[in-house]
Design a protein around this motif. Structure first.
Motif, mmCIF file in Angstrom:
data_model
loop_
_atom_site.group_PDB
_atom_site.id
_atom_site.type_symbol
_atom_site.label_atom_id
_atom_site.label_comp_id
_atom_site.label_asym_id
_atom_site.label_seq_id
_atom_site.Cartn_x
_atom_site.Cartn_y
_atom_site.Cartn_z
ATOM 1 N N THR A 170 4.269 10.240 6.605
ATOM 2 C CA THR A 170 3.038 10.125 6.429
ATOM 3 C C THR A 170 2.470 9.940 5.387
ATOM 4 O O THR A 170 1.039 9.417 4.600
ATOM 5 C CB THR A 170 2.076 11.641 7.343
ATOM 6 O OG1 THR A 170 2.718 12.827 6.609
ATOM 7 C CG2 THR A 170 2.298 11.355 7.784
ATOM 8 N N VAL A 171 3.660 10.292 4.429
ATOM 9 C CA VAL A 171 3.436 10.260 2.366
ATOM 10 C C VAL A 171 4.820 9.349 2.196
ATOM 11 O O VAL A 171 5.379 9.784 2.931
ATOM 12 C CB VAL A 171 3.693 11.227 2.526
ATOM 13 C CG1 VAL A 171 3.872 11.517 0.177
ATOM 14 C CG2 VAL A 171 1.916 11.857 2.330
ATOM 15 N N THR A 208 0.675 -0.975 -0.169
ATOM 16 C CA THR A 208 -0.122 -0.018 -0.109
ATOM 17 C C THR A 208 0.468 1.399 -0.186
ATOM 18 O O THR A 208 1.835 1.901 0.654
ATOM 19 C CB THR A 208 -0.861 0.380 1.841
ATOM 20 O OG1 THR A 208 -1.590 -0.781 1.463
ATOM 21 C CG2 THR A 208 -1.632 1.185 1.503
ATOM 22 N N LYS A 253 -3.261 4.879 -1.484
ATOM 23 C CA LYS A 253 -4.227 5.966 -0.890
ATOM 24 C C LYS A 253 -3.492 7.086 -1.030
ATOM 25 O O LYS A 253 -2.146 7.347 -2.035
ATOM 26 C CB LYS A 253 -3.930 5.509 0.179
ATOM 27 C CG LYS A 253 -4.331 4.547 0.394
ATOM 28 C CD LYS A 253 -4.177 4.166 2.479
ATOM 29 C CE LYS A 253 -5.185 3.026 2.531
ATOM 30 N NZ LYS A 253 -4.670 3.134 4.504
ATOM 31 N N THR A 254 -4.392 8.232 -1.430
ATOM 32 C CA THR A 254 -4.019 9.410 -2.436
ATOM 33 C C THR A 254 -4.521 10.911 -0.327
ATOM 34 O O THR A 254 -5.576 10.418 -0.036
ATOM 35 C CB THR A 254 -5.057 10.077 -3.354
ATOM 36 O OG1 THR A 254 -6.465 9.246 -2.903
ATOM 37 C CG2 THR A 254 -4.314 8.907 -4.116
ATOM 38 N N GLN A 255 -3.412 11.337 -0.476
ATOM 39 C CA GLN A 255 -3.540 12.442 0.495
ATOM 40 C C GLN A 255 -3.256 13.873 -0.364
ATOM 41 O O GLN A 255 -2.062 14.072 -1.345
ATOM 42 C CB GLN A 255 -2.762 12.317 1.190
ATOM 43 C CG GLN A 255 -3.115 13.655 2.416
ATOM 44 C CD GLN A 255 -2.533 12.754 3.989
ATOM 45 O OE1 GLN A 255 -1.698 11.836 3.519
ATOM 46 N NE2 GLN A 255 -1.761 13.494 4.802
ATOM 47 N N THR A 303 1.563 5.700 -0.478
ATOM 48 C CA THR A 303 0.074 6.751 -0.375
ATOM 49 C C THR A 303 1.085 7.786 -0.654
ATOM 50 O O THR A 303 1.986 8.256 -0.554
ATOM 51 C CB THR A 303 0.436 6.993 1.247
ATOM 52 O OG1 THR A 303 -0.047 6.054 2.348
ATOM 53 C CG2 THR A 303 0.067 8.221 1.695
#
Length: 351
Positions: free
Chosen positions: A94-95, A44, A76-78, A46
């Motif tokens: 966090t990324v 996974t 997962k995208t932010q 991010t």
């Protein structure tokens, strides 16, 4: 009795294929019978992006077309406001991977992040004047909003230099992109430097604004790059993950670089909750490269030349903070892009 014991012993030695393995990972990387696609370790990732077509065009295409799934990647995208903020998030863990525009590349030169893929050549940055600023020369003594450390600052300094001005000749006001739009609407500033889609918003929605310069205006002496980045230590220790990501990304670029704008615009609109028309009009913000073009550009030196020119421009601009030349290969992972391209376009792939 001894003969009977020997028979049983021989039977046991000859029936190994029916003996169960105690290794739960045995066979995990083998190819299933009748399937030519090797299995991969699921992961996974991010990804940090910005709210525009340029940040999302290849990423969403690779996701929608199933290219990430083929690489065993769950995405997962932010969302973030700008490249430096994305790099800060990567530093905090966090990324995993982030997108940056031209301005934030100085942090890569300084060793804060490593480039794993060239995305495109941008043309979405613009210097925009209000009603009282109709030329670059008019910027002298005016209040100009910009976002420090981003492509906004890059296009602004280029524009000022082209007419013999510097940042000291204006009242430079550092703001984030949304605040810049508001300041232009309320006449709190006389001009601004912005990237798409905010630059389009200012030009279309605020009466009396004029585009004074964009990336194309300096294309003979400059280049504006957008890239995908990761932390240098992770690129070194986990190269396979990034090769898989770039492989899927290149496939997304191949699909959407020269056509399929309508599909991409709809995917962008859905994610950002904006209208299809607002997403579609951003398709002119860049020279959208295919993965194959990036791969070939690495082989013939074109891509390295882009990043070298970008660094040279930083070195000529004291405000960039880049004071010493750095070999491009120190912060651009050509090996990641090459390995991904080999799998898709190399001789073995062609065969």
């Amino acid at each position: 009795l001894m003969a009977l014991v020997m028979v049983f012993a021989l039977a046991a030695c000859g029936s190994g294929e029916s003996t169960p393995t105690t290794d739960p990972n045995a066979g995990a990387s083998t190819t299933p019978s009748g399937d030519d696609t090797p299995t991969v370790e699921p992961v996974t990732i991010t990804v940090g992006y910005m709210n525009n077509y340029g940040s999302l065009w290849s990423l969403l295409t690779a996701e929608q077309m199933g290219y990430f799934e083929e690489q065993g990647i769950t995405l997962k995208t932010q969302s973030f406001a700008d490249g430096p903020t994305i790099i800060s998030a990567m530093e905090s863990g966090t990324v995993d991977i982030g997108y940056i525009g031209d301005g934030a590349h100085k942090l890569c030169v300084q060793g804060n992040a490593e480039i794993i893929a060239l995305s495109h050549l941008s043309n979405g940055d613009a210097v925009i004047g209000g009603p009282n600023v109709t030329s670059l020369e008019d910027l002298a003594g005016k209040r100009v909003a910009y976002a420090a450390g981003t492509s906004s600052e890059t296009i602004l300094t280029q524009a000022l230099t082209s007419v013999g001005l510097t940042m000291n000749d204006i009242t430079a006001l550092n703001m984030d992109s949304s605040a810049i739009v508001t300041a232009m609407m309320t006449d709190d500033v006389d001009a601004c430097a912005l990237w798409s889609p905010e630059s389009l918003t200012v030009l279309e929605d605020i009466e009396g604004t004029t585009k004074l310069a964009d990336n194309e205006a300096f294309s003979d002496t400059s280049v504006s790059l957008a890239s995908w980045i990761a932390m240098p230590d992770r690129v070194e220790s986990e190269p396979d993950i990034f090769v898989r990501f770039v492989t899927a990304l290149f496939q997304g670029m191949d699909y959407s670089a020269d056509e399929h704008y309508d599909e991409v615009a709809q995917w962008v609109a859905d994610l950002l909750a904006i209208s299809y028309d607002d997403a579609y009009k951003q398709r002119g913000d860049a020279d959208w490269l295919t993965g194959k073009e990036v791969y070939d550009g690495i082989a013939d030196g074109t891509v390295e030349g882009y990043y070298q020119l970008q660094q040279d421009i930083m070195l000529e601009n004291p405000a960039s903070g880049v004071t010493e030349a750095v070999p491009v290969e120190n912060y651009v992972a050509f090996n990641i892009m090459t390995e991904a391209g080999d799998a898709l376009y190399g001789e073995a792939a062609a065969e």
